[in-house]
Write a protein that holds these residues in place. Structure first.
Motif, PDB file in Angstrom:
ATOM      1  N   LYS A 100       0.814  -1.216   0.000  1.00 56.38           N
ATOM      2  CA  LYS A 100       0.000   0.000   0.000  1.00 56.38           C
ATOM      3  C   LYS A 100       0.854   1.275   0.000  1.00 56.38           C
ATOM      4  CE  LYS A 100      -2.497  -0.873   3.651  1.00 56.38           C
ATOM      5  NZ  LYS A 100      -3.325  -0.615   4.827  1.00 56.38           N
ATOM      6  N   ASP A 103       1.767   2.480   3.417  1.00 47.33           N
ATOM      7  CA  ASP A 103       2.843   1.761   4.102  1.00 47.33           C
ATOM      8  C   ASP A 103       4.212   2.130   3.521  1.00 47.33           C
ATOM      9  OD1 ASP A 103       1.025   0.546   5.715  1.00 47.33           O
ATOM     10  OD2 ASP A 103       0.977  -1.358   4.621  1.00 47.33           O
ATOM     11  N   TRP A 170      12.370  -7.495   6.689  1.00 46.30           N
ATOM     12  CA  TRP A 170      11.037  -7.231   6.142  1.00 46.30           C
ATOM     13  C   TRP A 170      11.166  -6.839   4.671  1.00 46.30           C
ATOM     14  CZ3 TRP A 170      10.890  -2.219   4.400  1.00 46.30           C
ATOM     15  CH2 TRP A 170      11.691  -1.285   5.064  1.00 46.30           C
ATOM     16  N   LYS A 312       9.378 -10.861   6.562  1.00 46.89           N
ATOM     17  CA  LYS A 312       7.970 -10.499   6.737  1.00 46.89           C
ATOM     18  C   LYS A 312       7.592  -9.526   5.637  1.00 46.89           C
ATOM     19  CE  LYS A 312       5.901 -10.813  10.518  1.00 46.89           C
ATOM     20  NZ  LYS A 312       5.910 -12.231  10.849  1.00 46.89           N
ATOM     21  N   ILE A 314       5.530  -6.549   4.417  1.00 50.92           N
ATOM     22  CA  ILE A 314       4.780  -5.431   4.997  1.00 50.92           C
ATOM     23  C   ILE A 314       3.379  -5.372   4.386  1.00 50.92           C
ATOM     24  CG2 ILE A 314       4.682  -2.895   5.178  1.00 50.92           C
ATOM     25  CD1 ILE A 314       6.855  -4.232   6.934  1.00 50.92           C
ATOM     26  N   GLY A 317      -0.349  -8.311   7.195  1.00 50.04           N
ATOM     27  CA  GLY A 317      -1.213  -8.464   8.363  1.00 50.04           C
ATOM     28  C   GLY A 317      -0.542  -9.175   9.517  1.00 50.04           C
TER      29      GLY A 317
END
Lengths: 347, 199
Positions: A100, A103, A170, A312, A314, A317
């Motif tokens: 997004k 983000d 991430w 991870k 981003i 969730g």
């Protein structure tokens, strides 16, 4: 002299006695930090700022509270939504699910604006990305300064959707808009001595609050080997999501090398220097055992702090778990550049 | 009078201690846990475990300075809240961060010094929780005090855990370390004063 400092004639102060401005400001920042910590006490500061967040107010305190959720409100207020000139779409990452915009623009590592992920979005509002020039220096025929407007004319702008893997474990998927670094290299006409390129970022104490703190050795320096620099994947980005690059993402121009960890992407570039020797980059200087010059994404070479075998994503969730990290972040086409190089040693 | 004061103080601690978890749930419902929700929850629960640890360590210095003793009875409650947030912190790590990938978790604990330090601090807390009730205090007698002095080691490990996980900017762990140094320093000061008097 020492006893009666106030009555000194100003002209009797030699230049060597005057504390340079940066040192003076760093010292002030340090005293401020230390004073805060000891006088107010970490407890009360943290409790107050967390309590303030509970109540819903924007916390102005720096660093004490981890992960403020309010940066996105700031972005909504000051977000840069200028449109870019026309650009062509490419097939890069066409099948990827984009992270997004919110983000991508509120979760940033850009220490010149502060070390918290939300700091860049909050503290970059004074930064002026226009007018801007990039100084081309070193082993090139065209050692001169180029304006951002002329730079944009070097090649047609293209959109490239790239995965970005941070050394902290991430990752994101970002639709960058920019032009290949190769087009600038070609324009600059490097000499035979140019083996590496050094990128130097802006270092403005007035508009970049983070550089007043000596967390890193400013200005930020990054580098690439010449073949990496001219690789078709390597991009100088000037936008994302079809819009002008926001300040917190490295406006007006930043480096993107998707097969390397994110810190290789020098932001707000003011100087591009063609050199013969491997540049000593900022993070290598900060921790040579933790960060290497190449910094290729490599799930088999662990960082002393972070596991590199998984990451991870981003925006996936709270319950999404981790995904396996791929060699060169999945950009296998760069592999041949490192044939014969021990990537465990040259991490 | 003290009984009433303790009653109110315990109420305040309960309300205060429930705020951070309520806030996390609230942010979770409103999709406001930042771009990296797992990291946010992990760091928030870790921070609050540390805050309650330091609060529980402040009760003795308050006694030494003010000569008041009633607040010592709040220590257990504060310590148990520290354990509560430490459990959430560990659960976040094992479940939300690593999704029960045990092989990766074991590798992460062994390979990364800050993880092993934090994990040790957690394990050392368990015996203190088990022996925190009145029955155990009575049964262990003088050994209880010795056992519970391991909280000093736990606090140092917790600070070290925080200090090492930070990439570069250690401002925040520095704040917490300063508080710990002050809290332990007050103890040392009064201890030395007592020793000097006896000599």
């Amino acid at each position: 002299m020492i006893l009666d400092n106030n009555k000194r004639n100003p002209s009797s102060i030699t230049p060597s006695e005057i504390t340079p401005r940066e040192i003076f400001e760093n010292r002030r920042q340090f005293i401020k930090n230390a004073g805060l910590g000891l006088a107010a006490g970490a407890l009360s500061t943290s409790l107050l700022s967390q309590a303030a967040t509970v109540v819903g107010g924007d916390t102005k305190g720096d660093g004490v509270l981890i992960g403020r959720a309010n940066a996105k409100k700031q972005v909504a207020k000051t977000g840069n939504t200028q449109k870019l000139p026309a650009f062509k779409k490419t097939s890069y990452g066409a099948d990827e699910k984009l992270t997004k915009y919110e983000d991508v623009t509120t979760y940033n590592n850009y220490y010149e604006f502060g070390t918290d992920k939300s700091d860049p979005a909050i503290h970059s509002t004074l930064f002026k990305p226009r007018p801007w020039t990039i100084s081309i220096e070193g082993e090139v025929k065209k050692a001169k300064t180029i304006s951002i407007e002329d730079f944009l004319k070097l090649a047609p702008l293209e959109e490239r959707i790239y995965r970005m893997r941070c050394v902290e474990g991430w990752s994101m998927v970002i639709p960058w808009v920019g032009l290949p670094l190769a087009s600038l290299v070609k324009w600059a006409e490097p000499t035979g001595n140019a083996k590496y390129i050094e990128f130097i970022s802006a270092n403005d104490t007035l508009t970049m609050p983070g550089v007043r703190v000596p967390v890193l050795d400013w200005p930020y320096v990054e580098g690439l080997r010449m073949d990496e620099a001219t690789h078709p994947l390597t991009l100088l980005a000037v936008g994302l999501y079809g819009e002008v690059l926001p300040n917190q993402n490295g406006a007006p121009v930043r480096l993107v090398t998707p097969w390397k960890y994110g810190f290789k992407g020098a932001k707000s570039i003011v100087k591009i220097r063609f050199v013969e020797k491997m540049p000593v980059t900022t993070w290598v200087k900060a921790g040579p055992s933790e960060y290497g010059f190449y910094a290729n994404v490599n799930p088999f070479v662990d960082h002393p702090r972070w596991t590199q075998s998984s990451e991870k994503r981003i925006g996936a969730g709270l319950f999404a778990g981790r995904i396996k990290t791929k060699m060169f972040n999945g950009y296998d086409e760069v592999g041949q550049m490192y044939a014969g190089l021990d990537l465990r040693k040259h991490f | 009078m003290f009984a009433q004061r303790i009653f109110y103080a315990k109420w305040i601690i309960w309300v205060f201690a429930l705020l951070p978890i309520t806030r996390l749930v609230w942010f979770g419902i409103n999709d406001d846990l930042t771009a990296n929700p797992v990291e946010f929850v992990e760091r928030s629960t870790g921070t609050w475990a540390l805050v309650f640890l330091l609060l529980s360590l402040s009760m003795t210095p308050i006694r030494l300075i003010t000569k008041q003793v009633w607040q010592i009875q709040l220590r257990r409650l504060l310590g148990l809240w520290m354990f509560f947030y430490a459990c959430l912190h560990l659960t976040t790590y094992v479940w939300l961060d690593y999704g029960f990938m045990w092989q990766d978790i074991v590798k992460d604990i062994i390979k990364h010094p800050y993880v092993i330090v934090g994990f040790s601090a957690y394990l050392l807390t368990i015996p203190l929780v088990i022996t925190s009730n009145n029955t155990m205090i009575k049964r262990l007698k003088s050994k209880w005090k010795t056992l519970h002095q391991s909280v000093y080691l736990i606090s140092i490990l917790a600070i070290l855990h925080f200090w090492w996980l930070v990439k570069k900017d250690v401002t925040e762990p520095f704040y917490y370390a300063s508080v710990l140094v002050i809290l332990l320093g007050i103890r040392v000061y009064f201890f030395l004063k007592k020793v000097n008097k006896q000599v």
